[in-house]
Motif scaffolding. Structure first.
Motif, PDB file in Angstrom:
ATOM      1  N   HIS A   1      -4.021  -9.633 -15.268  1.00 20.99           N
ATOM      2  CA  HIS A   1      -2.814  -9.234 -15.996  1.00 20.99           C
ATOM      3  C   HIS A   1      -1.733  -8.670 -15.070  1.00 20.99           C
ATOM      4  N   ALA A   2      -2.078  -8.482 -13.801  1.00 19.04           N
ATOM      5  CA  ALA A   2      -1.116  -7.889 -12.876  1.00 19.04           C
ATOM      6  C   ALA A   2      -1.285  -8.504 -11.493  1.00 19.04           C
ATOM      7  N   ILE A   3      -0.157  -8.642 -10.813  1.00 18.83           N
ATOM      8  CA  ILE A   3      -0.175  -9.249  -9.485  1.00 18.83           C
ATOM      9  C   ILE A   3       0.727  -8.438  -8.552  1.00 18.83           C
ATOM     10  N   GLY A   4       0.191  -8.128  -7.390  1.00 12.73           N
ATOM     11  CA  GLY A   4       0.958  -7.440  -6.367  1.00 12.73           C
ATOM     12  C   GLY A   4       1.306  -8.429  -5.274  1.00 12.73           C
TER      13      GLY A   4
ATOM     14  N   VAL B   1      -2.893 -18.526  -8.529  1.00 15.82           N
ATOM     15  CA  VAL B   1      -3.072 -18.158  -7.122  1.00 15.82           C
ATOM     16  C   VAL B   1      -4.213 -17.156  -7.068  1.00 15.82           C
ATOM     17  N   LYS B   2      -4.694 -16.883  -5.859  1.00 14.41           N
ATOM     18  CA  LYS B   2      -5.707 -15.833  -5.708  1.00 14.41           C
ATOM     19  C   LYS B   2      -5.266 -14.867  -4.620  1.00 14.41           C
ATOM     20  N   GLN B   3      -5.932 -13.729  -4.571  1.00  9.92           N
ATOM     21  CA  GLN B   3      -5.591 -12.713  -3.584  1.00  9.92           C
ATOM     22  C   GLN B   3      -5.635 -13.329  -2.187  1.00  9.92           C
ATOM     23  N   GLY B   4      -4.619 -13.043  -1.375  1.00  2.75           N
ATOM     24  CA  GLY B   4      -4.560 -13.583  -0.015  1.00  2.75           C
ATOM     25  C   GLY B   4      -3.762 -14.866   0.107  1.00  2.75           C
ATOM     26  N   ASP B   5      -3.469 -15.521  -1.030  1.00  4.69           N
ATOM     27  CA  ASP B   5      -2.688 -16.767  -0.989  1.00  4.69           C
ATOM     28  C   ASP B   5      -1.249 -16.502  -0.577  1.00  4.69           C
ATOM     29  N   LYS B   6      -0.677 -17.479   0.119  1.00  5.51           N
ATOM     30  CA  LYS B   6       0.765 -17.474   0.366  1.00  5.51           C
ATOM     31  C   LYS B   6       1.414 -18.237  -0.794  1.00  5.51           C
ATOM     32  N   PHE B   7       2.656 -17.873  -1.103  1.00  5.68           N
ATOM     33  CA  PHE B   7       3.365 -18.607  -2.154  1.00  5.68           C
ATOM     34  C   PHE B   7       4.801 -18.856  -1.730  1.00  5.68           C
ATOM     35  N   LYS B   8       5.428 -19.800  -2.415  1.00 10.57           N
ATOM     36  CA  LYS B   8       6.814 -20.177  -2.138  1.00 10.57           C
ATOM     37  C   LYS B   8       7.700 -19.742  -3.295  1.00 10.57           C
TER      38      LYS B   8
ATOM     39  N   VAL C   1       4.821 -16.000 -14.726  1.00  8.87           N
ATOM     40  CA  VAL C   1       5.325 -15.135 -13.662  1.00  8.87           C
ATOM     41  C   VAL C   1       5.601 -16.032 -12.452  1.00  8.87           C
ATOM     42  N   TYR C   2       6.832 -15.981 -11.966  1.00  6.93           N
ATOM     43  CA  TYR C   2       7.267 -16.812 -10.842  1.00  6.93           C
ATOM     44  C   TYR C   2       7.380 -15.973  -9.577  1.00  6.93           C
ATOM     45  N   ALA C   3       7.260 -16.629  -8.428  1.00 10.62           N
ATOM     46  CA  ALA C   3       7.504 -15.971  -7.142  1.00 10.62           C
ATOM     47  C   ALA C   3       9.013 -15.838  -6.950  1.00 10.62           C
ATOM     48  N   PRO C   4       9.509 -14.601  -6.765  1.00  7.58           N
ATOM     49  CA  PRO C   4      10.950 -14.417  -6.580  1.00  7.58           C
ATOM     50  C   PRO C   4      11.441 -14.883  -5.209  1.00  7.58           C
ATOM     51  N   GLU C   5      10.530 -14.966  -4.245  1.00  4.48           N
ATOM     52  CA  GLU C   5      10.822 -15.518  -2.909  1.00  4.48           C
ATOM     53  C   GLU C   5       9.469 -15.807  -2.254  1.00  4.48           C
ATOM     54  N   ASP C   6       9.494 -16.313  -1.031  1.00  7.70           N
ATOM     55  CA  ASP C   6       8.246 -16.582  -0.323  1.00  7.70           C
ATOM     56  C   ASP C   6       7.508 -15.278  -0.053  1.00  7.70           C
ATOM     57  N   GLY C   7       6.183 -15.349  -0.022  1.00  9.96           N
ATOM     58  CA  GLY C   7       5.410 -14.148   0.283  1.00  9.96           C
ATOM     59  C   GLY C   7       3.917 -14.378   0.160  1.00  9.96           C
ATOM     60  N   ASP C   8       3.180 -13.269   0.029  1.00  9.94           N
ATOM     61  CA  ASP C   8       1.721 -13.307  -0.056  1.00  9.94           C
ATOM     62  C   ASP C   8       1.255 -12.509  -1.275  1.00  9.94           C
ATOM     63  N   VAL C   9       0.152 -12.979  -1.875  1.00 12.05           N
ATOM     64  CA  VAL C   9      -0.484 -12.225  -2.954  1.00 12.05           C
ATOM     65  C   VAL C   9      -1.338 -11.138  -2.295  1.00 12.05           C
ATOM     66  N   THR C  10      -0.965  -9.874  -2.496  1.00  9.02           N
ATOM     67  CA  THR C  10      -1.729  -8.782  -1.899  1.00  9.02           C
ATOM     68  C   THR C  10      -2.802  -8.275  -2.854  1.00  9.02           C
ATOM     69  N   VAL C  11      -2.511  -8.311  -4.156  1.00  6.98           N
ATOM     70  CA  VAL C  11      -3.474  -7.854  -5.156  1.00  6.98           C
ATOM     71  C   VAL C  11      -3.396  -8.770  -6.364  1.00  6.98           C
TER      72      VAL C  11
ATOM     73  N   ILE D   1       9.549  -6.400   1.082  1.00  6.84           N
ATOM     74  CA  ILE D   1       9.525  -5.702  -0.204  1.00  6.84           C
ATOM     75  C   ILE D   1       8.162  -5.937  -0.865  1.00  6.84           C
ATOM     76  N   GLU D   2       7.566  -4.853  -1.369  1.00 11.54           N
ATOM     77  CA  GLU D   2       6.305  -4.967  -2.110  1.00 11.54           C
ATOM     78  C   GLU D   2       6.630  -4.892  -3.596  1.00 11.54           C
ATOM     79  N   LEU D   3       6.144  -5.881  -4.342  1.00 11.26           N
ATOM     80  CA  LEU D   3       6.471  -5.987  -5.753  1.00 11.26           C
ATOM     81  C   LEU D   3       5.194  -6.041  -6.579  1.00 11.26           C
ATOM     82  N   LEU D   4       5.200  -5.327  -7.692  1.00 10.86           N
ATOM     83  CA  LEU D   4       4.100  -5.387  -8.653  1.00 10.86           C
ATOM     84  C   LEU D   4       4.661  -5.893  -9.972  1.00 10.86           C
ATOM     85  N   VAL D   5       4.023  -6.922 -10.522  1.00 11.12           N
ATOM     86  CA  VAL D   5       4.377  -7.421 -11.847  1.00 11.12           C
ATOM     87  C   VAL D   5       3.154  -7.195 -12.731  1.00 11.12           C
ATOM     88  N   HIS D   6       3.334  -6.341 -13.732  1.00 16.85           N
ATOM     89  CA  HIS D   6       2.227  -5.932 -14.603  1.00 16.85           C
ATOM     90  C   HIS D   6       2.542  -6.438 -16.007  1.00 16.85           C
TER      91      HIS D   6
END
Length: 164
Positions: free
Chosen positions: A71-74, A103-110, A55-65, A81-86
């Protein structure tokens, strides 16, 4: 002429393109076995049958969940935009087996960063389908979610276009 706006104002709108976080074959949400996804209860989007276990980051953002079972990342994208990948159906029952979060919850990603890996073969052998919903969880806050009409997507392809 009925086609001209009565108040002379055109509602401003923006289009925001979301790249596919998963490489694979597109399926409509209504074909998913889980009613929370197939009925649009969690939001609008598309399903993907992954051809690669990432699962790749579609753009910069933060891991909210990040679900404890991995098995799932918000994510909250920088665009708002809020995105969920399940990944997969009922894969919560695997209790994290075959899933490896990077990554872990709260991390920023590129954009383009791998957020999560999973073992397609082992998951299927364990009896789980890998249909992966990609959901705009704040669908109610946007005007529309336009979906690609491609049959297969790569992570450089636009999956959803959000109209705000």
């Amino acid at each position: 002429d009925d086609s001209s706006p009565t108040n002379g104002m055109i509602t401003p709108s923006a289009e925001h393109e979301i790249l596919s976080p998963v490489k694979g074959e597109i399926i409509p949400l209504d074909q998913l076995k889980d009613a929370a996804f197939s009925t649009g209860l969690l939001g609008d989007g598309l399903g993907i049958i992954p051809s690669e276990g990432k699962v790749y980051a579609p753009e910069d953002g933060d891991v909210t969940v990040l679900f404890p079972t991995n098995h799932a990342i918000g994510m909250l994208l920088d665009s708002g935009i809020e995105l969920l990948v399940h990944v997969g159906m009922d894969t919560v029952d695997l209790t994290g087996n075959y899933f490896e979060p990077l990554v872990k919850q709260g991390d920023k990603f590129k954009k383009g960063q791998v957020l999560l890996t999973f073992d397609i073969e082992a998951t299927e052998k364990a009896g789980y389908g890998l249909e992966t919903p990609v959901i705009v969880t704040n669908t109610k806050e946007v005007l529309d979610v336009l979906k690609t009409d491609e049959k297969n997507v790569d992570t450089s392809d636009v999956l959803l276009t959000i109209i705000t």
